[in-house]
Design an enzyme around this catalytic site. Structure first.
Site, PDB file in Angstrom:
ATOM      1  N   GLU A 127      -2.811  90.693   8.415  1.00  0.00           N
ATOM      2  CA  GLU A 127      -2.150  90.400   9.704  1.00  0.00           C
ATOM      3  C   GLU A 127      -1.733  91.705  10.383  1.00  0.00           C
ATOM      4  OE1 GLU A 127       1.550  87.921   9.839  1.00  0.00           O
ATOM      5  OE2 GLU A 127       2.126  89.461  11.283  1.00  0.00           O
ATOM      6  N   SER A 221       0.305  86.527  -1.955  1.00  0.00           N
ATOM      7  CA  SER A 221       0.893  86.079  -0.692  1.00  0.00           C
ATOM      8  C   SER A 221       2.129  86.909  -0.361  1.00  0.00           C
ATOM      9  CB  SER A 221       1.260  84.594  -0.808  1.00  0.00           C
ATOM     10  OG  SER A 221       2.282  84.272   0.092  1.00  0.00           O
TER      11      SER A 221
HETATM   12  S1  SF4 Z   1       4.066  82.425   8.782  1.00  0.00           S
HETATM   13 FE1  SF4 Z   1       2.732  80.766   9.485  1.00  0.00          FE
HETATM   14  S2  SF4 Z   1       3.575  80.100  11.461  1.00  0.00           S
HETATM   15 FE2  SF4 Z   1       4.413  82.102  10.978  1.00  0.00          FE
HETATM   16  S3  SF4 Z   1       3.037  83.551  11.936  1.00  0.00           S
HETATM   17 FE3  SF4 Z   1       2.318  83.358   9.859  1.00  0.00          FE
HETATM   18  S4  SF4 Z   1       0.792  81.768   9.952  1.00  0.00           S
HETATM   19 FE4  SF4 Z   1       1.965  81.609  11.854  1.00  0.00          FE
END
Ligand code: SF4
Length: 290
Positions: A127, A221
């Site tokens: 991400e 994770s």
């Molecule tokens: S934790 Fe889930 S809802 Fe929040 S940004 Fe990541 S994928 Fe999206």
């Protein structure tokens, strides 16, 4: 033994959406078209395996030419990779979480306005790599601890953004520190998503009130690892597990209460199995004989 399960435990909105999109696409594309995900759909090996059983495998190499349709996971993808895929005319199913998209747009806008971007997060996380790819070349810094603050170019016009699953308290601390050292302060983007905040708050509250805390989720994770760190600070008897097979009856020897929370990429069926295993141990009185 009292057992408390965090109401928010398990899939967040973005993960649920991405997994549903992958399942839908698997039904529509297979077996005529080859459908792949770019990297594992989520950081949970059990869910990845269940998609593989439907013929949907993760790939890393976008140049392999081995797929018809490519699903982009909730973490998103680097800007340049998306450009390459589009230029090749690849059929794309974009399951990037809308919160991650929002962060990408913030960075894009800040970069266009000449800001130097500081992103708080793990530089190796997909991400972070997807979001920071929208910054201008050599005009960003990813930091993950306070020691990294010495690398901040304090005379620059700074914009501060966070990985969506960042620890809220740590992000606040970094904001305070940067505002102390940066000559003109910093523009701050609020990018920790609600799902993360709620999960962290609930987990903290439960960990403060139980004798044993269990955090369920993939070892790879990031948000599950964050939850485990947060809970462990409050309750040292905190255990991070991936599946019910790791629940150890010895943990409950002197316990009157146990809390269960789970990361955003942990499916309900794994949480239910963990809950059942804890209940079974309690009902069978195994904890007394462990
Ligand atoms: S934790 Fe889930 S809802 Fe929040 S940004 Fe990541 S994928 Fe999206």
């Amino acid at each position: 033994m009292k057992i408390i399960v965090a109401p928010s435990a398990g899939f967040c909105f973005g993960v649920k959406r991405a997994v549903n999109m992958a399942l839908d696409a698997a039904d529509k594309c297979r077996p005529l078209e080859k459908l792949n995900t770019l990297g594992p759909i989520i950081h949970n090996p059990q869910v990845v395996k269940s998609l593989e059983e439907k013929g949907v495998f993760p790939i890393d190499d976008v140049d392999c030419g081995c797929f018809d349709t490519l699903l982009i996971r909730s973490h998103g993808v680097k800007a340049e990779v998306m450009e390459t895929l589009k230029s090749k005319g690849v059929k794309i199913i974009d399951a990037t979480c809308p919160f991650v998209k929002k962060a990408q747009n913030y960075i894009n806008e800040a970069a266009l306005k000449g800001y130097f971007i500081i992103m708080v997060g793990d530089k190796n996380h997909p991400e972070v790599q997807s979001v920071i790819s929208f910054a201008a070349k050599d005009r960003f810094l990813v930091i993950n601890n306070l020691a990294d603050l010495e690398k901040v170019p304090v005379s620059e016009k700074l914009a501060l953004i966070s990985q969506t699953t960042q620890d809220v308290d740590f992000y606040k601390l970094v904001i305070d520190e940067i505002n102390k050292i940066a000559k003109g302060g910093a523009v701050v983007f609020d990018t920790i998503c609600d799902a993360t905040m709620i999960k962290q708050e609930e987990s903290k509250a439960i960990a403060s009130n139980v004798d044993v805390m269990i955090v369920v989720g993939g070892y790879n994770s990031a948000n599950t690892n964050k939850l485990q760190n947060i809970c462990k600070e409050i309750q040292p008897n905190t255990y991070h597990i991936e599946t019910e097979s790791e629940v150890n009856p010895e943990w409950f020897l002197n316990a009157k209460s146990v809390g269960i929370t789970a990361g955003a990429s942990t499916p309900d069926w794994i949480i239910e199995r963990v809950l059942k295993k804890v209940r079974d141990i309690d009902e069978a009185g195994l904890k007394r004989f462990a």
